[in-house]
Scaffold this active site. Structure first.
Site, mmCIF file in Angstrom:
data_model
loop_
_atom_site.group_PDB
_atom_site.id
_atom_site.type_symbol
_atom_site.label_atom_id
_atom_site.label_comp_id
_atom_site.label_asym_id
_atom_site.label_seq_id
_atom_site.Cartn_x
_atom_site.Cartn_y
_atom_site.Cartn_z
ATOM 1 N N ASP A 271 0.828 -1.216 0.000
ATOM 2 C CA ASP A 271 0.000 0.000 0.000
ATOM 3 C C ASP A 271 0.862 1.266 0.000
ATOM 4 O O ASP A 271 1.993 1.255 0.485
ATOM 5 C CB ASP A 271 -0.915 -0.025 1.235
ATOM 6 C CG ASP A 271 -2.002 1.030 1.150
ATOM 7 O OD1 ASP A 271 -2.396 1.398 0.023
ATOM 8 O OD2 ASP A 271 -2.465 1.491 2.208
ATOM 9 N N ASN B 120 -10.896 -2.133 -5.024
ATOM 10 C CA ASN B 120 -10.138 -1.137 -5.802
ATOM 11 C C ASN B 120 -10.861 -0.751 -7.100
ATOM 12 O O ASN B 120 -10.553 0.288 -7.690
ATOM 13 C CB ASN B 120 -8.708 -1.614 -6.086
ATOM 14 C CG ASN B 120 -7.807 -1.621 -4.867
ATOM 15 O OD1 ASN B 120 -6.910 -2.449 -4.739
ATOM 16 N ND2 ASN B 120 -8.021 -0.696 -3.949
HETATM 17 C C1 IPE Z 1 -5.242 -2.449 0.047
HETATM 18 O O1 IPE Z 1 -5.001 -1.102 -0.077
HETATM 19 C C2 IPE Z 1 -5.215 -3.106 -1.293
HETATM 20 C C3 IPE Z 1 -3.911 -3.237 -1.912
HETATM 21 C C4 IPE Z 1 -2.790 -2.836 -1.420
HETATM 22 C C5 IPE Z 1 -3.926 -3.887 -3.192
HETATM 23 P P1 IPE Z 1 -6.176 -0.023 -0.226
HETATM 24 O O2 IPE Z 1 -5.516 1.285 -0.402
HETATM 25 O O3 IPE Z 1 -7.139 -0.457 -1.254
HETATM 26 O O4 IPE Z 1 -6.885 -0.133 1.200
HETATM 27 P P2 IPE Z 1 -7.754 0.934 1.979
HETATM 28 O O5 IPE Z 1 -8.729 1.510 1.001
HETATM 29 O O6 IPE Z 1 -6.800 1.977 2.479
HETATM 30 O O7 IPE Z 1 -8.387 0.184 3.105
HETATM 31 C C1 IPE Z 2 -1.719 0.405 -3.272
HETATM 32 O O1 IPE Z 2 -1.487 1.771 -3.288
HETATM 33 C C2 IPE Z 2 -1.962 -0.153 -4.640
HETATM 34 C C3 IPE Z 2 -3.364 -0.508 -4.880
HETATM 35 C C4 IPE Z 2 -4.341 -0.375 -4.033
HETATM 36 C C5 IPE Z 2 -3.662 -1.032 -6.187
HETATM 37 P P1 IPE Z 2 -2.660 2.837 -3.216
HETATM 38 O O2 IPE Z 2 -3.074 3.193 -4.591
HETATM 39 O O3 IPE Z 2 -3.756 2.365 -2.327
HETATM 40 O O4 IPE Z 2 -1.892 4.037 -2.552
HETATM 41 P P2 IPE Z 2 -2.473 5.034 -1.474
HETATM 42 O O5 IPE Z 2 -2.888 4.209 -0.290
HETATM 43 O O6 IPE Z 2 -3.617 5.754 -2.095
HETATM 44 O O7 IPE Z 2 -1.325 5.914 -1.153
HETATM 45 MG MG MG Z 3 -4.053 2.572 -0.306
#
Ligand code: IPE
Ligand code: IPE
Ligand code: MG
Length: 224
Positions: free
Chosen positions: A9, A57
């Protein structure tokens, strides 16, 4: 530690803090994943599961979703599979992979598979824990099994045949699991790191392994 699960993340925030577009953060996150795959032979682990894309996502803008999926597909085909092949690493997928865009299908079937002694990278792609449980229940129903045991549940999860993760390491600073492996993490040790995923370094994992080694795991009993 045998099996470490990693929540990759923080890609978006990493990019935004540098005045870049979120998709550039996903690209740098994919590069960090390639580094992890390269490091895997040097790490004292047998299985690494990574959370690459969740069922939730899809709620993001279409443009970001398309970029993430395209970047994952390109990196798998062009980099990850090659490194995995060179190092006898099997690549598996968990998640609702049949609902992914069509171009993923041939990528998924061409994943490198070695013998049962090889190290394994498990990629959670279009993965949601609740979705996995729903699909497991439907599989059990389709087999007309009406007496449910813990073994039957385990055997019908996407992770069938794999041990549960010993530990979960989440990057990005949040302290939650975000629908990642809800059943499989029942006894996992949880670690959270205040770094964004594109900042991954092998030393993060070595440090977690060392911390893990100091924990007395009891699984509800009195001894480990
Ligand atoms: C979890 O991260 C999913 C992945 C890293 C693929 P998210 O960014 O989607 O999670 P939330 O929304 O902060 O809970
Ligand atoms: C994790 O990074 C990757 C996916 C969820 C696909 P994020 O896109 O959630 O990054 P942040 O949490 O918004 O910084
Ligand atoms: Mg994230």
């Amino acid at each position: 530690m045998k099996h470490l699960a990693v929540i990759m993340d923080g890609n978006g925030r990493y990019a935004e803090q540098r005045g870049l577009e979120r998709k550039q953060g996903h690209f740098m996150g994919a590069e960090a994943f390639v580094t992890l795959v390269r490091d895997f032979p040097l790490l004292p682990l047998e299985i690494i599961t990574v959370y690459a894309f969740s069922t939730e996502n899809y709620k993001r803008p279409k443009d970001e979703v398309n970029s993430i999926l395209k970047i994952i597909a390109t990196f798998l085909e062009n980099k990850v599979y090659k490194i995995a092949r060179e190092n006898n690493v099997t690549v598996k997928f968990i998640g609702d992979i049949y609902s992914l865009p069509e171009y993923f299908h041939k990528i998924i079937v061409s994943a490198p598979v070695f013998d049962s002694d090889s190290k394994i990278i498990v990629i959670a792609l279009n993965y949601g824990g609740l979705d996995e449980v729903c699909r497991a229940v439907n599989k059990i129903q389709a087999k007309k099994i009406n007496f449910i045991t813990e073994e039957i549940i385990k055997d019908n999860l996407d992770t069938c045949g794999l041990p549960f993760p010993d530990a979960v390491l989440r990057y990005g600073g949040e302290k939650r699991l975000s629908n990642f492996l809800p059943l499989q993490t029942i006894y996992s040790e949880l670690f959270f790191i205040n770094k964004f995923w594109p900042e991954y370094d092998k030393s993060d994992i070595l440090f977690i392994i060392e911390q893990f080694g100091k924990i007395k795991r009891k699984f509800g009993g009195l001894n480990d």
